[in-house]
Design a protein around this motif. Sequence first.
Motif, short mmCIF file in Angstrom:
data_model
loop_
_atom_site.label_atom_id
_atom_site.label_comp_id
_atom_site.label_asym_id
_atom_site.label_seq_id
_atom_site.Cartn_x
_atom_site.Cartn_y
_atom_site.Cartn_z
N MET A 1 56.69 55.77 55.26
CA MET A 1 55.34 56.34 55.08
C MET A 1 54.46 55.37 54.30
O MET A 1 54.87 54.81 53.30
N LYS A 2 53.23 55.24 54.77
CA LYS A 2 52.30 54.32 54.11
C LYS A 2 51.69 54.93 52.85
O LYS A 2 51.70 56.15 52.65
N ILE A 3 51.08 54.04 52.08
CA ILE A 3 50.30 54.46 50.92
C ILE A 3 48.82 54.20 51.22
O ILE A 3 48.45 53.09 51.61
N ALA A 4 48.00 55.23 51.05
CA ALA A 4 46.55 55.06 51.23
C ALA A 4 45.96 54.55 49.91
O ALA A 4 46.13 55.18 48.87
N LEU A 5 45.28 53.41 49.98
CA LEU A 5 44.64 52.87 48.78
C LEU A 5 43.13 53.10 48.87
O LEU A 5 42.48 52.64 49.81
N ASP A 6 42.61 53.84 47.90
CA ASP A 6 41.17 54.13 47.83
C ASP A 6 40.44 52.87 47.35
O ASP A 6 40.36 52.61 46.16
N VAL A 7 39.93 52.12 48.30
CA VAL A 7 39.34 50.81 47.98
C VAL A 7 37.99 50.96 47.29
O VAL A 7 37.53 50.06 46.59
N MET A 8 37.34 52.12 47.46
CA MET A 8 35.97 52.29 46.96
C MET A 8 35.91 52.89 45.56
O MET A 8 34.85 52.92 44.94
N GLY A 9 37.03 53.39 45.03
CA GLY A 9 36.99 54.10 43.75
C GLY A 9 37.30 53.20 42.57
O GLY A 9 38.21 52.36 42.64
N GLY A 10 36.58 53.38 41.47
CA GLY A 10 36.85 52.62 40.25
C GLY A 10 35.69 51.74 39.86
O GLY A 10 34.85 51.36 40.68
N ASP A 11 35.64 51.39 38.58
CA ASP A 11 34.53 50.59 38.05
C ASP A 11 34.47 49.21 38.68
O ASP A 11 33.41 48.60 38.76
N LYS A 12 35.63 48.70 39.10
CA LYS A 12 35.69 47.32 39.60
C LYS A 12 35.98 47.28 41.10
O LYS A 12 36.52 46.29 41.61
N ALA A 13 35.65 48.40 41.80
CA ALA A 13 35.85 48.46 43.25
C ALA A 13 34.69 47.75 43.94
O ALA A 13 33.58 47.78 43.43
N PRO A 14 34.92 47.14 45.09
CA PRO A 14 36.22 47.00 45.75
C PRO A 14 36.99 45.73 45.36
O PRO A 14 38.13 45.58 45.77
N VAL A 15 36.35 44.85 44.56
CA VAL A 15 36.94 43.52 44.31
C VAL A 15 38.36 43.61 43.74
O VAL A 15 39.32 43.10 44.33
N GLU A 16 38.48 44.29 42.58
CA GLU A 16 39.80 44.32 41.93
C GLU A 16 40.80 45.20 42.67
O GLU A 16 42.00 44.98 42.61
N ILE A 17 40.30 46.21 43.37
CA ILE A 17 41.20 47.09 44.12
C ILE A 17 41.88 46.29 45.23
O ILE A 17 43.11 46.33 45.39
N LEU A 18 41.08 45.54 45.97
CA LEU A 18 41.65 44.72 47.05
C LEU A 18 42.54 43.62 46.49
O LEU A 18 43.63 43.35 47.02
#
Lengths: 351, 351
Positions: A1-18
């Motif tokens: 099963m995959k993990i969905a990563l919320d790329v848009m959430g957070g103060d440093k999104a999307p740079v640090e999330i990606l």
Amino acid sequence: MKIALDVMGGDKAPVEILAGAYEALRVGAIGADDLLLVGDRERIEAEIATQGQKPVFEVQHAPENIGMDEHPAQALRRKRNSSIVVAAKLMREAKVGGMVSAGNTGAAVAAATLLIGLLKGVRRPGIAVTFHTAGGPCTLIDCGANIHCQPDDLYTYGEMASKYMTGLHGIQRPRIGLLNIGEEDAKGSPLVQDTRKLFGESALNFIGNVEGQDVFSGRCDVIVCEGFVGNVVLKVSEGLGQYIAELFASQVKDHAHQNGGAIWKEVARAILGRLDYAEYGGAPLLGVNGAVIICHGRSDRRAIANALRTSKRFMDADVNQHIVEGLAGGPVLPEPPAATTGDAVPGGVHP
Amino acid sequence: MKIALDVMGGDKAPVEILAGAYEALRVGAIGADDLLLVGDRERIEAEIATQGQKPVFEVQHAPENIGMDEHPAQALRRKRNSSIVVAAKLMREAKVGGMVSAGNTGAAVAAATLLIGLLKGVRRPGIAVTFHTAGGPCTLIDCGANIHCQPDDLYTYGEMASKYMTGLHGIQRPRIGLLNIGEEDAKGSPLVQDTRKLFGESALNFIGNVEGQDVFSGRCDVIVCEGFVGNVVLKVSEGLGQYIAELFASQVKDHAHQNGGAIWKEVARAILGRLDYAEYGGAPLLGVNGAVIICHGRSDRRAIANALRTSKRFMDADVNQHIVEGLAGGPVLPEPPAATTGDAVPGGVHP
């Protein structure tokens, strides 16, 4: 099963999330097929190119974003194409098994409760934050998912966090303490006193009432409290850690020239790293039918990578299955899976 | 008015308690006539001789002692000749104006409520603990005197701590925050929401909801919460401070030989001194008809000396008079007395 990563959430999104997704891949915490990036496809593709990475992860388009200060339930209704709502729906449809978000915590909790659904036997989910202590990890639950609790909700928190500590930290029969303002049985509010009785009658390894200092004393592996208190504890700890870091920085500045800066920086890192909850892989929202990991809004790539690792280990250890069995009075957990005894997580491809 | 010092209460009584009395005299925080030692006369006289001091303080014989773990109300009834009961009765009879105790906190609170009496307009007293922060002192009230509060009790806490911060720290119109799990008005329990309305309608300098990190952020001078939460905050802060001190000690041990131990020790003192609540002079039990200062059970001579200073300054600044006027909607506090603008307190003899 995959993990969905919320790329848009957070103060440093999307740079640090990606960047965190690629960091997790690099260190082998996840495989490329383990991840589904959820967010605005164009922005994701552009940012991946900017970071000089290859587009190895699947992407699920979700053009809207819920802001950090939006009202959770309203935002869920209004923004059906937001990354959190889309990820939650994928989880409800069992298209993903995990979810990691550094976005609006209230929205993530509401999405988990309203869209994903809770485990059998769970009425309220709880946010479990793991603190480093002299005696090993200590998990505090609930750190703010709910502020209206009954004794059986607190009991459920203890059961869930216990299974989590076994599954992820290899701790057999975790010692559970109930946060109170004194150790004597007669101390505390009716909520705490009634909860103590439930734990006392259970098969869990309940050590009784504990006090605030025990979050860091190493006396217990799990500390149970209601969400208002837990949230305050978490934020007081962050605030005090930050204050000490600033005191330390000013001292280092004053003295470094006398002693060679390198050693000072090493010491600062050794001490302050212990207070940096970003290192610890996010906080699971326990009780949800999936491996939902909530990250601090200011999470950087390292925090995201660790949260992805936590989500994967949570699934691999079948934590939710053990929680459901525990709540049903089911069998005691067997020996922990090998992957949970250290930080090394098998990477590679998972369907 | 004299201050009654409970010589028998505390983990290090009577040695450190008596040493604290002489320390307070030596640094000019109090005069010899300011103090009444309450406890077993023979033990007091023997210990004073052992410490090589002169018997300059008046002594009130009180042969019994309430243990740290005794049930407060029961102990008050059974031990009528205990130091706490005797001191409280002297205060009720206006024979002393202040009281300092490192003994059983619950017994001190119960004695204050049942034996001394509360100020007009106060239904529940509150323990006010002052934390050092980057932005100056911040007082948290209530740190555990009561766990059953109504909104008007929390409002009273804010009023009392505000007058205390003006009287002892010279802060005009102290900024009052209400401890919550978010800053938005709609956040929190009904208790917190109803309290917010009371503060919003008042003439106090209320800045709204604050969060746990604000205990150390310097955003406010007073933070109001109910006693369960406040007690947990106090103890979590102590526990984290202790944990950091241990981390620091082990780092200093590992590195000191490389850099000269003296500087390390200086830095450790500079940082950890800020976390040492013993330095801050005890916690006033606000709302009682007297200057009652509660000390940590493990208080040493320095903590006791500072608490005696606090008790004296509390009386000199007429804090209770200002509280009563504030609660009655009385006049705004005039300019603070000169003695409150720094740490220097005029010594000498006071009747």
